[in-house]
Each structure stands twice: as structure tokens, then as C-alpha cells.
Enzyme design. Structure first.
Site, PDB file in Angstrom:
ATOM      1  N   ASP A   8      -6.286  10.134   1.635  1.00 18.71           N
ATOM      2  CA  ASP A   8      -7.002   8.868   1.437  1.00 18.71           C
ATOM      3  C   ASP A   8      -8.458   9.073   1.006  1.00 18.71           C
ATOM      4  O   ASP A   8      -9.275   9.577   1.781  1.00 18.71           O
ATOM      5  CB  ASP A   8      -6.997   8.034   2.718  1.00 18.71           C
ATOM      6  CG  ASP A   8      -5.605   7.780   3.284  1.00 18.71           C
ATOM      7  OD1 ASP A   8      -4.799   8.715   3.321  1.00 18.71           O
ATOM      8  OD2 ASP A   8      -5.340   6.649   3.711  1.00 18.71           O
ATOM      9  N   GLU A  39      -6.002   4.299  -1.319  1.00 18.13           N
ATOM     10  CA  GLU A  39      -5.983   2.980  -0.672  1.00 18.13           C
ATOM     11  C   GLU A  39      -7.330   2.525  -0.126  1.00 18.13           C
ATOM     12  O   GLU A  39      -7.517   1.337   0.113  1.00 18.13           O
ATOM     13  CB  GLU A  39      -4.922   2.931   0.438  1.00 18.13           C
ATOM     14  CG  GLU A  39      -5.297   3.732   1.662  1.00 18.13           C
ATOM     15  CD  GLU A  39      -4.838   3.075   2.970  1.00 18.13           C
ATOM     16  OE1 GLU A  39      -4.165   2.057   2.935  1.00 18.13           O
ATOM     17  OE2 GLU A  39      -5.192   3.617   4.028  1.00 18.13           O
ATOM     18  N   ASN A  40      -8.256   3.470   0.092  1.00 12.77           N
ATOM     19  CA  ASN A  40      -9.587   3.081   0.591  1.00 12.77           C
ATOM     20  C   ASN A  40     -10.688   3.454  -0.382  1.00 12.77           C
ATOM     21  O   ASN A  40     -11.851   3.587  -0.001  1.00 12.77           O
ATOM     22  CB  ASN A  40      -9.881   3.767   1.926  1.00 12.77           C
ATOM     23  CG  ASN A  40      -8.731   3.733   2.911  1.00 12.77           C
ATOM     24  OD1 ASN A  40      -8.112   4.746   3.192  1.00 12.77           O
ATOM     25  ND2 ASN A  40      -8.421   2.562   3.404  1.00 12.77           N
ATOM     26  N   ASN A  67      -1.403   0.595   3.484  1.00 13.67           N
ATOM     27  CA  ASN A  67      -1.594  -0.727   4.080  1.00 13.67           C
ATOM     28  C   ASN A  67      -2.839  -1.464   3.587  1.00 13.67           C
ATOM     29  O   ASN A  67      -2.928  -2.679   3.740  1.00 13.67           O
ATOM     30  CB  ASN A  67      -1.600  -0.637   5.604  1.00 13.67           C
ATOM     31  CG  ASN A  67      -2.634   0.314   6.147  1.00 13.67           C
ATOM     32  OD1 ASN A  67      -2.756   1.447   5.673  1.00 13.67           O
ATOM     33  ND2 ASN A  67      -3.386  -0.120   7.125  1.00 13.67           N
ATOM     34  N   HIS A  68      -3.792  -0.755   2.977  1.00 10.89           N
ATOM     35  CA  HIS A  68      -4.964  -1.440   2.423  1.00 10.89           C
ATOM     36  C   HIS A  68      -4.857  -1.636   0.906  1.00 10.89           C
ATOM     37  O   HIS A  68      -5.778  -2.174   0.293  1.00 10.89           O
ATOM     38  CB  HIS A  68      -6.238  -0.656   2.738  1.00 10.89           C
ATOM     39  CG  HIS A  68      -6.565  -0.623   4.192  1.00 10.89           C
ATOM     40  ND1 HIS A  68      -6.947  -1.741   4.888  1.00 10.89           N
ATOM     41  CD2 HIS A  68      -6.543   0.384   5.095  1.00 10.89           C
ATOM     42  CE1 HIS A  68      -7.146  -1.414   6.163  1.00 10.89           C
ATOM     43  NE2 HIS A  68      -6.910  -0.140   6.308  1.00 10.89           N
ATOM     44  N   HIS A 148       2.960   6.836   4.083  1.00  7.46           N
ATOM     45  CA  HIS A 148       1.729   6.318   4.662  1.00  7.46           C
ATOM     46  C   HIS A 148       2.068   5.682   6.000  1.00  7.46           C
ATOM     47  O   HIS A 148       2.591   4.564   6.061  1.00  7.46           O
ATOM     48  CB  HIS A 148       1.135   5.292   3.689  1.00  7.46           C
ATOM     49  CG  HIS A 148      -0.287   4.955   3.977  1.00  7.46           C
ATOM     50  ND1 HIS A 148      -1.327   5.751   3.598  1.00  7.46           N
ATOM     51  CD2 HIS A 148      -0.849   3.910   4.618  1.00  7.46           C
ATOM     52  CE1 HIS A 148      -2.471   5.224   3.961  1.00  7.46           C
ATOM     53  NE2 HIS A 148      -2.205   4.098   4.603  1.00  7.46           N
ATOM     54  N   HIS A 173      -2.769   8.264   5.890  1.00  5.04           N
ATOM     55  CA  HIS A 173      -3.172   7.103   6.700  1.00  5.04           C
ATOM     56  C   HIS A 173      -4.029   7.450   7.911  1.00  5.04           C
ATOM     57  O   HIS A 173      -4.904   6.651   8.263  1.00  5.04           O
ATOM     58  CB  HIS A 173      -1.977   6.271   7.158  1.00  5.04           C
ATOM     59  CG  HIS A 173      -2.330   5.113   8.040  1.00  5.04           C
ATOM     60  ND1 HIS A 173      -3.009   4.000   7.580  1.00  5.04           N
ATOM     61  CD2 HIS A 173      -2.135   4.896   9.358  1.00  5.04           C
ATOM     62  CE1 HIS A 173      -3.188   3.156   8.581  1.00  5.04           C
ATOM     63  NE2 HIS A 173      -2.683   3.665   9.664  1.00  5.04           N
ATOM     64  N   HIS A 175      -6.129   9.886   8.228  1.00  5.11           N
ATOM     65  CA  HIS A 175      -7.411  10.424   7.760  1.00  5.11           C
ATOM     66  C   HIS A 175      -7.801  11.726   8.464  1.00  5.11           C
ATOM     67  O   HIS A 175      -8.935  12.187   8.295  1.00  5.11           O
ATOM     68  CB  HIS A 175      -8.539   9.395   7.884  1.00  5.11           C
ATOM     69  CG  HIS A 175      -8.422   8.231   6.951  1.00  5.11           C
ATOM     70  ND1 HIS A 175      -9.513   7.579   6.425  1.00  5.11           N
ATOM     71  CD2 HIS A 175      -7.340   7.596   6.422  1.00  5.11           C
ATOM     72  CE1 HIS A 175      -9.103   6.589   5.640  1.00  5.11           C
ATOM     73  NE2 HIS A 175      -7.792   6.575   5.624  1.00  5.11           N
TER      74      HIS A 175
HETATM   75 FE   LIG Z   1      -6.514   5.161   4.631  1.00  4.93          FE
HETATM   76 FE   LIG Z   2      -3.871   3.298   5.739  1.00  2.00          FE
END
Ligand SMILES: [Fe+2]
Ligand SMILES: [Fe+2]
Ligand SMILES: [Fe+2]
Ligand SMILES: [Fe+2]
Ligand SMILES: [Fe+2]
Ligand SMILES: [Fe+2]
Ligand SMILES: [Fe+2]
Ligand SMILES: [Fe+2]
Lengths: 255, 255, 255, 255
Positions: A8, A39-40, A67-68, A148, A173, A175
Site C-alpha cells: 500500500d 489504495e491509499n 477497501n479505500h 487485501h 492492507h 501496512h
Molecule cells: Fe492500505
Molecule cells: Fe486497506
């Protein structure tokens, strides 16, 4: 083929880290194919066309999310264009974008599949059910899965479910990079989590004092990404193009 | 002093692994003090007097636990005897047992503190609040914390909160070792999760097909521990007895 | 004394409903004291000074809130002024505002206490622990509790814990009125949930198609309050000023 | 036709309550068809052949269940015999038993469908997705749905989704009867929760002091059903056999 997978990417600092190191890594390590979880990657979380462009330009062949990933509406068009930016495949069929991507390496195809877990996350389609329904319809000698997910139990259970059916499965996910990279009996490379790319003096990218405040008080707390030194975490895996099996998997962390 | 910390011991196979390797490790590595998380050491989960005895006999000076620690009533007496078997300190005051232990090394004292997270786990006392209320009342030059928690965010947030105030903080509960061991600016050794001691071809110790069945069907599924090869995961840390600061931290995984 | 309690007011339509009916109700029913839960009274959720003012002006003596109460920063000043707008008492001590309010009825005092549950909600201080720590320090003959909670188990458990120690306990948060109003052996009036004040053709105030979309797809979906007819839900309770016991409790729903 | 639906029966005391009142109710009220939720009818929770038999013998035509329905293995055979005992239809296809039942009223058919929610419950198939996939394949003029779910939002959202497509939708699982029974514009009778059948001086059937202990301490606490007075909660609904629409719905609570 040599695959590089990066965890991520968090904020502009994470994008900068990818831009600084990915071109060099591709060259020095002889990387043939690169997957990055973005995703981030936008400041303020999620992914935007501008952060996706930075990752592609730096050398990502496919960008996965989680999820983001759908948090910012501005990304919907790019998701729909199906040019290598993915959202989890087990999202509702009405979601923008696509959950897997076929990349043509000329003499063979590489499929990248993005899945999301359901333990401690949204009740989307069960990832095991998605695999049962869809995996065999994907025609590629090499299959790479970004799972994820939060719970180590769900990631490990899927790993045993997929060994022998995909080439490489890595988690994202949390991190935080795990130290359990290995090759399964059926030839699948695996690691529970790649870790992240971004500020290393942080709580998943966020300024520590803000994470502490939210978790200790449960009061509304706006998150900001941390400053300071960054790291870039992931793995390098060698996959045999004939058999589709992973022959080597190595963790990397660059500071 | 040299500290050895071992992650969640799973079942009799995990206890056997500790009995086989811990005495040797203590000697070969010159370990002065050993902490072992025993929350899953009993067959059928939890901890029993018989599994605790095996861990103590093998060389554990203190045994920590977590969300499965109070599952078996037979352990209550041993918890109440306060002889080095802990349950999380932020449990309700009416819980059997104690949450921290003072170990006398003659020229100095070592405190081991067991805490449990609240993200994705029970709503017990907030661990940050417990620290604010209690940490300064514990009079020991060396303080070691086992933070039994699920979310990487909560573990990392507590790490920034405790740097400079404790000697060593390690996470347990996810059963997967992380690759982020390091020493913080204030001298605290840290790792997000130690990993587990027990069957390595497993989902957190459990037979993979049973974990797959539960997670893919959500139908009632009785768990059994896996057979086969085992591993033993943890860290070795050197702590300066004068300053209470960690000077070195190394991950270990023995197969 | 006669107490009127109204459940979660949703949006401007809910405020309008309170403004239309509360003055009349106070008069016709001979209401001496009125508590209104305003946690969703602002358009876009939460509570704002403007929506709080409408509820006070319409006849609310005390406004309680819940998990959405601190969502809008603009309310912090009013919370800190301690003029009858509450946030849950078991929030972190650093939270803006106050968790209980003493209202002077000249010949006696009425305390309104706002608590929030922890089952399926944030891990704030346990409400039973808050009661043990604080209830006896509140010096009022009549004590009224708004327990803002999701699970029927937590609401009912607290009811048995409080009977004989408070005059009236009502639940809020689910936005659906329950049919279990009654008086306990110790004289406490009780209902599991008051219901809501706002659009009746809705999912907790929200347009049904948006709630359906979010729950069936788990895709990002912005909520909007529903149009159309409204209702106003709550209870009327008679409390004996001498004994502090409830002698009568009646559900109301006005369309 | 006149339908009687009774909420979650708890323990032997709940079964006794059904046996005492159901035969009389069927006669006095002219009930043509009776559905009873039996997921907690066995002592120690779940449902057993012996508790199911009591409910059938007392006059239940169909028994529905929910998240506790498959807890006891002894019930699997009866579930597989498909004689009117249901488990939620959106369970994994490999689950024992069936999720809907066609009851032949000679001149017309009645389908009873059992669904389970996913908010705060297991991540089974999304109930909206199940409806989209299956509802039209069920050929019956009258369709009755027991939606066993925790969150009022999910129950209400499904109600708007089903109005005009089923005759009657009632919720179960919270064990507290709601006061929102009504008929929707499309002719569907609805109530968010039927309430329970069993000990009324209890927390969902459980002895209050045990529920208080578990919720206030989060320590292991074995539940036992409460003694004392019981109540029986549900609804009576009149459904037009020609149109399949509900013409009247009335809450009942018998003490
Ligand atoms: Fe993330
Ligand atoms: Fe995530
Ligand atoms: Fe464990
Ligand atoms: Fe654990
Ligand atoms: Fe609300
Ligand atoms: Fe609320
Ligand atoms: Fe139930
Ligand atoms: Fe249930």
C-alpha cells in the site's frame, strides 16, 4: 519472469518513494513485471487519477487497491477504462472498474487478480466463493493475487486454498510487512503482507499522535499523513513462465 | 540482560517445540530472561495448569496470555497464585489473576506487563488508559510489555505511546511474525508480532481445511490443531540493565 | 411530574415535526419536563447550534445525543456552555461538553444522564463502570437516563442494573420504537427504544433506495434524508416527585 | 387466511408457553397458519429434535431459525428431512436443511422463507442478492418472510425492497417486540421484530445478573435461562388469498 510487488502506497510521500526507487529497481533487479497497491496513494486517502498516473509512470504495470479504492469518485472513469487499475474482484457487479487484468507478455499472459477479505471488513462476496466461480475462467499461465485483508487467518486460509492454482499470492492492507514469505508445496509464492510504501515513522502512514488520540479517546480525529523518512516494502518473486510456479521469493524493504 | 520472547504457543505440538528448543536456546544464546505467550498452549485452546507447567519447566520465567487465556476454568487457581502466569492487565478488576509481574534479578527488577487490545476484540479497559493510570506505579528498571492485539494500527500507536517509558514492547495474537523489529529513538525495542510456536503447515495452528471450511461456509466447524512440522517464533533482545534501553533486537524462527 | 421524552430527531423535517407538535403536547398533556435526543437533528447528520436551538425553542429542557453527537465541530462551544445539551457521559474526559445535567424544578432537582453502549459501537468506557463510579455522586431525587445503544441485550442488562436507582431509563439509537414500555419492581420506568422523530417512509430517516443500495452493494453511497410524511415517537412518563418512582409510562407516536 | 407468527422461543419455559397458548390461540383467533421461530428453543440454546417436536405438536406449521439454528448437530437430520423446519436460506449451499418451505393449503400455496441479516452477524450471502436470485423461482401466491437480523437499518431496507413482492415480512433475533407493525403501500404486512416467547424477567431469556456480569466485565460467563413469569410475543396477520396482500396486522403479547 521476475515480479516486483509493492505494498500500500500512502500519500504523496509514498508516491515520491515509488518514483524515486521503482525505475532503478526495475533496472537493477531485472524486474519484468510490477504490481503496486495504490489504495491509499492520494493525499486524504483513496486513489486519484493523479496518484495512479504517478505509479504507472514510475513503472507499475498493474495497480491494485482495496477497501479505500472507491472512496474518491474522481477515479471511477479510470477504473472503467480497464487499463490496469483494479478494484477488488469480489465487489458487487455494479461497482465501477474491474477486478482482474490480463497483461500480455507476448509469449505468455499474466493475470493479476485483486480480492478483498471479509473478516473485520465489509460483507462483500466471499473470496473463496469468488475463486470457485471465476478462477478457472481466467486463462493465463501466470496468476498473481493481491488479497487485501485484515485477518491473518483469512489470508493463510486462502493461501492453502490457492496453492497449486495460482503462481503468487500476497496480502496487503495491514501496512506491516510479515516475515513469512515462502514457497508452498504446489509452487505458489506467498507472504501474508507486503507492508507499505510511505512514512516509516507513522501508524500505517498516519502521524502517530493522531492515531494515538483516536484510539485512546475514540473522539473525532482527522488523520494526516506523517512527515519524515519513508520506506518502500514488498517482494521480488521469480516465476517460471513454463510451469507458472514461483521458484524464489525475497522480501525487500528500502529506506 | 538478554531477553528471549516467544509468541503464542499452540497445543501440545507447540509445547513440545518449546521443550525441545528453549533449554538449548537459553544456554547457547546466553538468555537471562524468557517470556512465553501461552494463551493457546492447551489442546482445545486456552491454557491449563499442565501446559503452563511444561512452559515453566522448559525455561519460561513469565507466561503471558490474551483473549483465550481465561477460557478454561482449571487455570484460575494458578492465575491467582501469582507465580509468573499473567492475564491481560486491562481486564476487569474481578478477573482471576494478575496483569503484571515483578521478577527479581537480584541487582535489578524486571516487570512484565500483559495488555490486550480493543480493536476487533472485547471492549475491555482501553490499554492507553491503563498505561496512563498504572505504568508509573510499577517500580522496575526494565519493563517488558506483551501487547496482545489484532490491529496493526493499535499496536503501532501504543508503540509510539510507550517509547521512552518501557524497555521492550512486542505484539502477539496474529500468529504471524512481522518483519518490522527495530529500536525506537527512546530506546524501546519493538516488533508488531512475534509469530507463533506450533504447527507451521496450518492456519494459526489449525488444520487448513477446517479454517477454509469455516471461513468459506460460515457453518459450525470444530477446529483441530494441525499435524506436521512445527516452528518456534520470537525475538532475542539485549537490554541495558542500567538504562533500561534495548540495544539490539533480532527475530528468530526455528524450524 | 410528567416527563415527555422524544427519540432521535432526524434532519430539518424532524426538527419541524418537533416544532409543530412539542409546544402543543406540553400544554395538552401537562408536560413538566421534556428530553429530546438530537444526535441526528442537523441536515447531513450530527447536531448543529441551529438544530439544537430549534429543539430548545420548541420546548426541550434537555437535549441528549449519541454516537453522532460530536460529528460536527460547530457544536463544541454549545456543548461546553453546559446549558442542557449533553453528549454521552462515558466519553473520554477530554471530550467537549458534559454527560449529565441538573435541572432545577425549584422544589426538587431532575438529573438527566446520557450514556452510550459499547456493543457494536465504539469501545468507550463501559457504561456499567461509569454508573458504578458516578451515579451516587449525582444528587437529585429524579434521575432520567438516555441509554443510546444498539443491542437489546445491553439495554435490557442496564435496565436490571439500574432499577431502584434511577426513575426512568429509555433507550435511543435504533430509530424504531419498541413495544416493551413498563415499570420495574423498583419503580423505574423503562422502554428499550423511543423510536425517532422524522420521515416515516424511510430507513432510520434515510431515503430507502439509498439504504438498500448501500446494504446490498457495499459500495460508497451518500445518504440523504427521505421526504414525505413524518412521525414523532417517544414516551410520556409520570414520576412521583417524592419517591422518584415512575407511576405510569405510555408510548406515543404522532403522525 | 389468518397467520400467527411467534418470535424466538427461548428454552423449555418458552416451549411450555407455546404449548399452553398456541392450541387455544389457533382456535380462538381462527388461525389458519402458524410460523414459530425456534432458534433458541433448546435448553442451552439452539434447537433440538425434542424442542422442534414440541413446537410442531403445539401447532406450528413451519419453524424458522437463525444464527443459533445450526448450533446443535442433533438437529441436522430433521433439517434434511424438509418437513417444515427451516434454516436461513442465504446460508452456504452445503448447509444442512432448507431455507424455504412450500405449504399446501389445498386451494393455494404458502411459501415461508427464512433469511438472515449480515450486519453485525456472519458474512453469509447478502440477503438482497438471495432475493434477486431466488424469489421469483418460488411459486406461491402467499409468501411470508422471517428476516432474522440485528440492525433495524437492514430490516427496514429489506422491507422497502420486498413490498409488493411478498405478503408478510417480520423480523426476529432481537427478542424485543417493536411497535411499528403496519401495512406497506404494496400490501406487505411488516414488523421489525416479533419479540420473544419465554422468560419475561430476563435479558433476551437469560438471567439478568449473568448478562450484566458478561457485559460489565467481559469475563467468561456461562448463560442460564431465567426463571419466573413468561410472555409470548408475535403478530396476527390477515392475508387475502386471492391477492396475496396483507389486510390487517396486529401485535400480540400474552403473559
Ligand atoms: Fe492500505
Ligand atoms: Fe486497506
Ligand atoms: Fe493466540
Ligand atoms: Fe489471541
Ligand atoms: Fe440516531
Ligand atoms: Fe445513534
Ligand atoms: Fe434468538
Ligand atoms: Fe438470533
Amino acid at each position: 519472469m521476475r515480479v516486483l510487488a509493492l505494498g500500500d502506497v500512502v500519500g504523496q510521500a509514498g508516491c515520491d518513494m515509488v518514483r524515486r526507487h521503482l525505475p532503478r529497481l526495475r533496472q537493477e533487479e531485472g524486474v519484468d513485471f510490477c504490481v503496486v497497491n495504490g489504495e491509499n496513494s492520494a493525499e486524504g486517502n483513496g486513489i486519484l487519477p493523479s496518484s495512479a498516473k504517478q505509479l504507472f509512470d514510475a513503472g507499475a504495470d498493474v495497480i491494485t487497491t482495496g477497501n479505500h479504492g472507491l472512496r474518491r469518485r474522481e477515479i471511477n472513469d479510470l477504473l472503467d477504462q480497464n487499463t490496469g487499475l483494479l478494484r477488488p474482484a469480489n465487489y458487487h457487479p455494479s461497482a465501477h472498474g474491474f477486478g482482474w487484468y490480463l497483461y500480455d507478455m507476448l509469449s505468455y499472459q499474466v493475470a493479476v487478480i485483486n480480492l478483498q477479505g471479509t473478516v473485520y471488513l465489509d460483507n462483500i462476496e466471499n473470496p473463496f466463493a469468488w475463486i470457485d466461480r471465476m478462477l478457472d475462467t481466467i486463462d493465463a499461465r501466470i496468476k498473481i493475487v493481491d488479497f487485501h485483508a485484515e485477518a491473518t487467518s483469512e489470508k493463510l486460509a486462502l493461501s492453502y486454498y490457492l496453492d497449486g492454482r495460482v503462481s503468487l499470492l500476497f496480502g496487503t492492507h495491514t501496512h506491516v510487512q510479515t516475515a513469512d514469505e515462502r514457497i508452498y508445496p504446489g509452487g505458489m509464492g506467498y507472504i501474508t503482507d507486503l507492508g507499505m510504501c510511505g512514512p516509516s515513522e507513522s501508524v500505517l502512514g498516519v502521524r502517530p499522535e493522531l492515531a494515538i488520540r483516536r484510539l485512546s479517546t475514540h473522539l473525532p480525529t482527522r488523520f494526516e499523513n506523517a512527515d519524515g523518512p519513508c520506506h518502500l516494502c514488498g517482494i521480488v518473486a521469480d516465476i517460471d513462465e513454463k510451469s507458472g510456479k514461483t521458484t524464489k521469493i525475497t522480501r525487500i524493504e528500502i529506506k
